[in-house]
Design a protein around this motif. Structure first.
Motif, short mmCIF file in Angstrom:
data_model
loop_
_atom_site.label_atom_id
_atom_site.label_comp_id
_atom_site.label_asym_id
_atom_site.label_seq_id
_atom_site.Cartn_x
_atom_site.Cartn_y
_atom_site.Cartn_z
N LYS A 562 74.47 81.47 32.70
CA LYS A 562 73.03 81.20 32.76
C LYS A 562 72.77 79.89 33.48
CE LYS A 562 70.86 80.51 28.83
NZ LYS A 562 70.16 80.82 27.57
N ASN A 563 71.84 79.91 34.46
CA ASN A 563 71.37 78.72 35.15
C ASN A 563 69.91 78.47 34.78
OD1 ASN A 563 73.68 77.94 36.57
ND2 ASN A 563 73.26 79.35 38.25
N MET A 564 69.57 77.21 34.54
CA MET A 564 68.21 76.85 34.14
C MET A 564 67.67 75.75 35.05
SD MET A 564 68.98 76.78 30.04
CE MET A 564 70.69 76.28 30.28
N LYS A 565 66.36 75.82 35.36
CA LYS A 565 65.70 74.84 36.22
C LYS A 565 64.39 74.38 35.59
CE LYS A 565 67.55 76.59 40.62
NZ LYS A 565 67.20 77.12 41.97
N ASN A 566 63.90 73.23 36.09
CA ASN A 566 62.62 72.65 35.64
C ASN A 566 62.58 72.44 34.13
OD1 ASN A 566 61.56 72.73 38.31
ND2 ASN A 566 61.00 74.88 38.03
N LEU A 567 63.71 72.05 33.56
CA LEU A 567 63.77 71.81 32.13
C LEU A 567 62.99 70.56 31.76
CD1 LEU A 567 67.51 72.64 31.35
CD2 LEU A 567 65.50 74.12 31.12
#
Length: 772
Positions: A562-567
């Motif tokens: 899983k990749n996450m952005k704008n956290l």
């Protein structure tokens, strides 16, 4: 979608097929059964009942067929018939009265194992030994693979490297924003009212959105439509009562339940008054009220009303002297209400429409009064925050045939955020001063459309091709997003299925939480704004499922990335307060990654049942303003997690259960380091630890404990008595709750040492329930 419809026409079934449809329900209570299997043994095709118990199955016109209806814990039903036209049939299954026997589970029924989705029955939930003897659905799910636990005793869950605000908790299809009581030791979900529950960790259907990590979908009971029933219980944590039954000829049913912590009435207030000679009276309590009404308007129309209200409350009364006193009070909780309408338009089309309102609010009051004649005055301050949603949505399910189903729908949610409001009132003989700070309310609008194409290609391939489109607007700023979803199941062998999924998720609401021992006084829900983009995540997952030994055992192996952005994160270098501008404390544009492998072996039938799960996972974060811009380990990055949950039924009336948990320790950040040496004392220990010069630089020692439970049922002349005895942390292992620096003198020299504080030693519990 056009391609999918053309693909379906390739099967050229329609002219020789008829549809049978209806509901699958419990023969004793009339409760509909969710995810029940309706299987055509002749053609080896089938259907699963939806969240309202509705199924739809295509069969050959005029050809004799054998249909098998089954559900875990119920005796299966068989129907031999032929159908010349579309037919509505409701099936009623009887609970299995021989659950101790090794029942053969036929592998040719509909495969209801979905990638990244786990379900738990009430029997499984109640079999998990729990703190205080209070069965808790979230505590039960904490023993599943891919789910990390927060602080000891808490109901918080961290799924596949995500934060706890990235979990979507829904009760009867409506979101809840705060899910804890008693500082997190008990969840708001009363097990007495739960009919069905599931958690989705990967392979998210397109109808779900606005969270990155998981969906916890919990459905309340509709109420018994055969006869009036009830239950009452008393335990260490709470006292409960639940009532259900028909109102009018079975066409209308109701369910209502109330739960309350009684410590403030019988222990805390009287004891604090005695110990402090009446100068200080302290109290704490929580309560829940759940209610539901279901009304059958016709054979094709149903109306549902759902209600939940729950609060925690602390109070302190300090009698300073004969003429003055100070009263402080904190109160927080959820309110939820929903009206839903189901309609069966035809043998192929089903719909559910919902209008709902949900709210989380926090309120803190402090009042000082001086009653003296020469100096009469009062001072009162109030601090509050809240989030509330008004939502309207409609969902449709179109059954083309056994090889194609189209789910589609849409809706709008109006979010209202009040991150902080403070009022101060000062009254004296000479003046009255009123002050209000930060009372602005932020409004945002979230609109969505979705569709899911559920396709079966032959007997080996099942696909779900979905897309969710979202428009989110706030302060004249608009965010548009497309979230593709793809799920594939491929039958490798008769009892072996391989799975693959890709999901794209967005999240427009965020939680700023400052450490406060589980209390929400520093929890602020904030919206996506023009300065803060929606959080996003993309997840790839794959797995394999093997039903072994006539499907009595299920073995599941899954892997994910899983990749996450704008956290979003809270800048903890600044002291947060509801009376200050929350946006000054927000760090944005963070990125994250997590990956892992999950294993689970389970056995759900027979005298001996349970599951063993193991997870290897890693989770990392990066913010420009944290850790010098370098990657760091997420607070709940726990590489290893092992759970063993076993239950043994000695008889129909006596059950023994045990659960052992082992997890890598959670991470903390310490700003200074010293030489650390061992010194073991009760409740306080000093450890050798690996120390790094970065954020989350210390991993606590591994966490482990053993819980056991014994449940005894006894039939009475008027109902049934149930005794539950449990022991939390049987071998009294003192797990760390937090670390702190202290000093120790050795040979006249003081050394700085790192100490551990533990809160939960061995805790026995006893509860009693009477059912009638």
């Amino acid at each position: 979608m056009v391609f999918c419809l053309l693909l379906v026409n390739f099967f050229s079934w329609a002219q020789n097929k008829v549809h049978i449809n209806g509901l699958v329900a419990d023969a004793v209570t009339g409760e509909v059964l969710i995810n029940a299997s309706v299987y055509n043994k002749t053609s080896k095709t089938g259907s699963l009942s939806n969240a309202f118990g509705y199924y739809n199955l295509s069969v050959e016109k005029g050809v004799p067929v054998e249909i098998v209806i089954s559900y875990m814990g119920y005796s299966e039903q068989q129907v031999f018939s032929s159908f010349k036209s579309d037919t509505s049939i409701n099936f009623h299954l009887s609970p299995d009265n021989h659950q101790l026997e090794e029942v053969k589970v036929h592998a040719n029924k509909v495969n209801n194992r979905e990638l990244g989705i786990m379900r738990m029955t009430n029997t499984q939930i109640n079999s998990v030994p729990a703190l205080g003897g209070e069965s808790d659905v979230l505590k039960a799910y904490q023993s599943m693979p891919g789910i990390a636990v927060g602080a000891e005793g808490r109901s918080d869950i961290y799924v596949r490297g995500g934060g706890h605000d990235q979990n979507l908790f829904i009760l009867d299809d409506i979101p809840l924003y705060y899910i804890n009581h008693l500082g997190g030791f008990v969840s708001v979900f009363n097990s007495d009212v739960i009919k069905d529950s599931k958690i989705i960790k990967g392979g998210f259907p397109a109808k779900y959105g606005n969270r990155l990590s998981s969906v916890i979908d919990i459905r309340m009971k509709d109420g018994n439509n055969k006869s009036f029933h009830g239950s009452a219980s008393i335990g260490l944590i709470s006292s409960k009562i639940a009532l259900e039954g028909p109102i009018k000829d079975g066409s209308t049913t109701f369910m209502i339940s109330a739960r309350r912590l009684m410590w403030d009435v019988f222990v805390m207030k009287p004891l604090s008054a005695i110990l402090n000679s009446g100068d200080l009276i302290t109290g704490y309590t929580f309560y829940d009220i759940n209610a539901k009404v279901k009304h059958q308007l016709s054979d094709k129309d149903y109306l549902y009303f759902s209600f939940y209200n729950g609060d925690d409350k602390t109070s302190n009364i300090f009698n300073i002297d004969e003429t003055s006193k100070q009263v402080t009070q904190q109160k927080w909780g959820n309110f939820l209400t929903a009206l839903r309408y189901n309609r069966i338009y035809s043998n192929k089309l089903f719909s559910n429409s919902t209008i709902s309102y949900t709210k989380f609010r926090y309120l803190s009051d402090s009042e000082y009064k001086d009653f003296s004649e020469e100096n009469e005055q009062s001072y009162q301050s109030s601090l509050s925050s809240s989030i509330n949603d008004l939502m309207v949505k409609t969902n449709f399910e179109y059954f083309k045939n056994n090889h194609y189903k189209l789910d589609f729908g849409g809706g709008i949610t109006i979010h209202n955020f009040q991150p902080g409001k403070q009022t101060i009132e000062e009254i004296s003989e000479a003046s009255k001063i009123d002050t209000t700070l930060n009372q602005s309310i932020l409004h945002s609008y979230e609109r969505f459309l979705y569709f899911e194409n559920q396709i079966k290609l032959g007997s080996k391939i099942n696909m779900n091709l979905g897309l969710r489109a979202t428009n989110y607007s706030i302060q004249q700023k608009s965010f548009n997003s497309l979230e593709p979803r793809f799920i594939l199941d491929y039958s490798l062998l008769k009892n072996v299925t391989a799975n693959f999924s890709f999901t794209s998720m967005k999240q427009n609401v965020h939680l700023l939480d400052y450490p406060s021992f589980g209390l929400p006084n520093s929890d602020i829900w904030i919206p996506t704004t023009s300065e803060m983009n929606p959080e996003s995540a993309k997840q790839l997952s794959s797995g394999i499922t093997w039903l072994a030994h006539d499907s009595k055992y299920e073995i599941v192996l899954e892997a994910y990335w899983k990749n996450m952005k704008n956290l979003v994160a809270l800048d903890k270098s600044k002291s947060i307060s509801h009376s200050t501008n929350w946006y000054e404390h927000v760090l944005t544009n963070g990125i994250g990654k997590s990956y892992g492998v999950e294993f689970m072996l389970s056995k759900k039938t027979g005298q001996f049942t349970g599951w063993v799960s193991y997870t290897y996972s890693r989770s990392f974060r990066q913010f420009d303003a944290l850790n010098n811009g370098n990657w760091y380990r997420f607070k709940y990055d726990r590489p290893h997690s092992l759970n063993i949950n076993l239950a043994y039924a000695f008889s129909e009336s006596l059950d023994l259960s045990a659960m052992w948990i082992f997890q890598s320790g959670s991470l903390i950040t310490l700003n200074n380091v010293s030489t650390i040496s061992p010194d073991f004392n009760y409740n306080e220990k000093i450890y050798h630890l690996d120390i790094y010069t970065e954020k989350n630089n210390i991993r606590m020692v591994p966490y482990h404990r053993l819980d056991v439970g014994l449940e005894k049922h006894k039939q009475k002349k008027r109902g049934e008595a149930v005794w539950r005895f449990s022991i939390y942390n049987l071998y009294n292992h003192l797990n760390p709750y937090y670390y702190y620096w202290g000093t120790k003198e050795v040979d006249g020299v003081e050394y700085e040492q790192l100490y551990q504080k533990s809160l939960f030693p061995i805790i026995p519990s006893l509860s009693y329930t009477w059912k009638w």
